[in-house]
Design a protein around this motif. Structure first.
Motif, mmCIF file in Angstrom:
data_model
loop_
_atom_site.group_PDB
_atom_site.id
_atom_site.type_symbol
_atom_site.label_atom_id
_atom_site.label_comp_id
_atom_site.label_asym_id
_atom_site.label_seq_id
_atom_site.Cartn_x
_atom_site.Cartn_y
_atom_site.Cartn_z
ATOM 1 N N ASP A 39 0.858 -1.185 0.000
ATOM 2 C CA ASP A 39 0.000 0.000 0.000
ATOM 3 C C ASP A 39 0.895 1.236 0.000
ATOM 4 N N TRP A 40 0.435 2.307 -0.635
ATOM 5 C CA TRP A 40 1.293 3.481 -0.774
ATOM 6 C C TRP A 40 0.472 4.769 -0.803
ATOM 7 N N GLU A 41 1.189 5.869 -0.591
ATOM 8 C CA GLU A 41 0.641 7.207 -0.738
ATOM 9 C C GLU A 41 1.570 7.997 -1.660
ATOM 10 N N LEU A 42 1.028 9.033 -2.269
ATOM 11 C CA LEU A 42 1.845 9.929 -3.078
ATOM 12 C C LEU A 42 2.129 11.175 -2.237
ATOM 13 N N VAL A 43 3.399 11.411 -1.948
ATOM 14 C CA VAL A 43 3.813 12.530 -1.097
ATOM 15 C C VAL A 43 4.795 13.402 -1.872
ATOM 16 N N ASP A 44 4.377 14.612 -2.190
ATOM 17 C CA ASP A 44 5.220 15.536 -2.964
ATOM 18 C C ASP A 44 5.766 14.879 -4.231
ATOM 19 N N GLY A 45 4.917 14.127 -4.909
ATOM 20 C CA GLY A 45 5.298 13.527 -6.177
ATOM 21 C C GLY A 45 6.117 12.258 -6.067
ATOM 22 N N ARG A 46 6.308 11.748 -4.842
ATOM 23 C CA ARG A 46 7.046 10.511 -4.637
ATOM 24 C C ARG A 46 6.128 9.454 -4.047
ATOM 25 N N ILE A 47 6.272 8.212 -4.494
ATOM 26 C CA ILE A 47 5.504 7.106 -3.920
ATOM 27 C C ILE A 47 6.158 6.694 -2.609
ATOM 28 N N VAL A 48 5.378 6.738 -1.535
ATOM 29 C CA VAL A 48 5.868 6.402 -0.206
ATOM 30 C C VAL A 48 5.115 5.167 0.286
ATOM 31 N N VAL A 49 5.873 4.149 0.693
ATOM 32 C CA VAL A 49 5.283 2.901 1.164
ATOM 33 C C VAL A 49 4.605 3.141 2.500
ATOM 34 N N ARG A 50 3.388 2.642 2.643
ATOM 35 C CA ARG A 50 2.681 2.706 3.925
ATOM 36 C C ARG A 50 3.031 1.453 4.711
ATOM 37 N N GLY A 51 3.520 1.641 5.921
ATOM 38 C CA GLY A 51 3.984 0.524 6.728
ATOM 39 C C GLY A 51 2.858 -0.365 7.232
ATOM 40 N N GLN A 52 3.239 -1.565 7.623
ATOM 41 C CA GLN A 52 2.288 -2.485 8.227
ATOM 42 C C GLN A 52 1.847 -1.943 9.587
ATOM 43 N N THR A 53 0.610 -2.189 9.941
ATOM 44 C CA THR A 53 0.095 -1.749 11.233
ATOM 45 C C THR A 53 -0.252 -2.960 12.085
ATOM 46 N N LYS A 54 -0.182 -2.770 13.398
ATOM 47 C CA LYS A 54 -0.474 -3.854 14.330
ATOM 48 C C LYS A 54 -1.979 -3.998 14.529
ATOM 49 N N TYR A 55 -2.348 -5.124 15.111
ATOM 50 C CA TYR A 55 -3.759 -5.412 15.355
ATOM 51 C C TYR A 55 -4.413 -4.307 16.173
ATOM 52 N N TRP A 56 -3.706 -3.816 17.196
ATOM 53 C CA TRP A 56 -4.287 -2.772 18.050
ATOM 54 C C TRP A 56 -4.681 -1.556 17.222
ATOM 55 N N HIS A 57 -3.786 -1.120 16.344
ATOM 56 C CA HIS A 57 -4.058 0.040 15.491
ATOM 57 C C HIS A 57 -5.311 -0.176 14.661
ATOM 58 N N ASN A 58 -5.407 -1.331 14.025
ATOM 59 C CA ASN A 58 -6.538 -1.613 13.147
ATOM 60 C C ASN A 58 -7.834 -1.750 13.933
ATOM 61 N N ARG A 59 -7.740 -2.316 15.117
ATOM 62 C CA ARG A 59 -8.930 -2.458 15.970
ATOM 63 C C ARG A 59 -9.465 -1.090 16.377
ATOM 64 N N VAL A 60 -8.581 -0.205 16.818
ATOM 65 C CA VAL A 60 -8.997 1.140 17.217
ATOM 66 C C VAL A 60 -9.568 1.891 16.022
ATOM 67 N N ARG A 61 -8.880 1.825 14.883
ATOM 68 C CA ARG A 61 -9.364 2.491 13.658
ATOM 69 C C ARG A 61 -10.760 2.015 13.295
ATOM 70 N N ASP A 62 -10.961 0.707 13.273
ATOM 71 C CA ASP A 62 -12.250 0.157 12.837
ATOM 72 C C ASP A 62 -13.370 0.487 13.811
#
Length: 203
Positions: A39-62
């Motif tokens: 997964d990636w984002e475009l930051v100032d014209g550069r492709i930046v890899v989005r890091g893996q997230t832990k279960y806690w992060h995803n649980r809180v987000r959801d």
């Protein structure tokens, strides 16, 4: 006659050239078709890899997504991990956004226009502290997004939501005047009335 050499800036990026942006950077139209193994984002014209997230992060987000969806008011929509078009060289994917859905064609929409955002929510991970605390608030404040929540664990392991409001004079965020940091319960009236039990969401 020898082959004519080209540069990535003359056309769309490919799976072999995306890491070599032209001098003025990629645009979203040049990279949106890429099928990359991350997964990636475009930051100032550069492709930046989005890091893996832990279960806690995803649980809180959801669970924040579910809580916001349960209390949202028209004309707002709530979505997680959706591309936001800041400009043609910056497309971010906040953890959760609340946006005004009026006049948007969901069948053709690739990114939510930043001017439609009412709230950005970022859940801080070990690898995203600088982004979530500094770069992204500055980016979304510059784009006049009214509200920003930064969600993270305090030193005592308690979930805390830092609520920020946009200041039009300084084009920056300032802590919400009544409750800048929410613990146990998140209660706010903006962008619509919300009451969330953080003790349930965080653990």
């Amino acid at each position: 006659m020898g082959a004519v050499m080209t540069t990535p800036g003359q056309g769309r990026a490919t799976e072999d050239t995306w890491m070599f942006p032209p001098a003025d950077g990629w645009t979203f139209d040049q990279v949106k078709h890429l099928e990359l193994p991350f997964d990636w984002e475009l930051v100032d014209g550069r492709i930046v890899v989005r890091g893996q997230t832990k279960y806690w992060h995803n649980r809180v987000r959801d669970r924040l997504l579910i809580a916001l969806e349960a209390t949202r008011a028209e004309p707002y929509e709530v979505v997680a991990e959706q591309c936001v078009m800041v400009d043609d060289q910056n497309t971010n994917k906040p953890d959760v956004i609340v946006f005004d859905s009026r006049k948007l064609n969901f069948l053709e929409l690739e990114c939510i226009p930043v001017e439609k955002l009412a709230l950005v929510v970022e859940v801080v991970s070990p690898g995203s502290r600088q982004d979530d605390r500094v770069r992204k608030p500055a980016l979304f404040a510059a784009s006049k997004v009214p509200f920003y929540w930064r969600v993270e664990l305090d030193r005592d392991g308690q979930l805390a939501v830092h609520e920020y409001w946009f200041n039009a004079d300084t084009r920056s965020y300032f802590p919400a005047p009544m409750h800048p940091v929410h613990r146990d319960k998140l209660i706010t009236e903006v962008p619509f009335p919300v009451e969330i039990d953080l003790a349930v969401i965080g653990f």
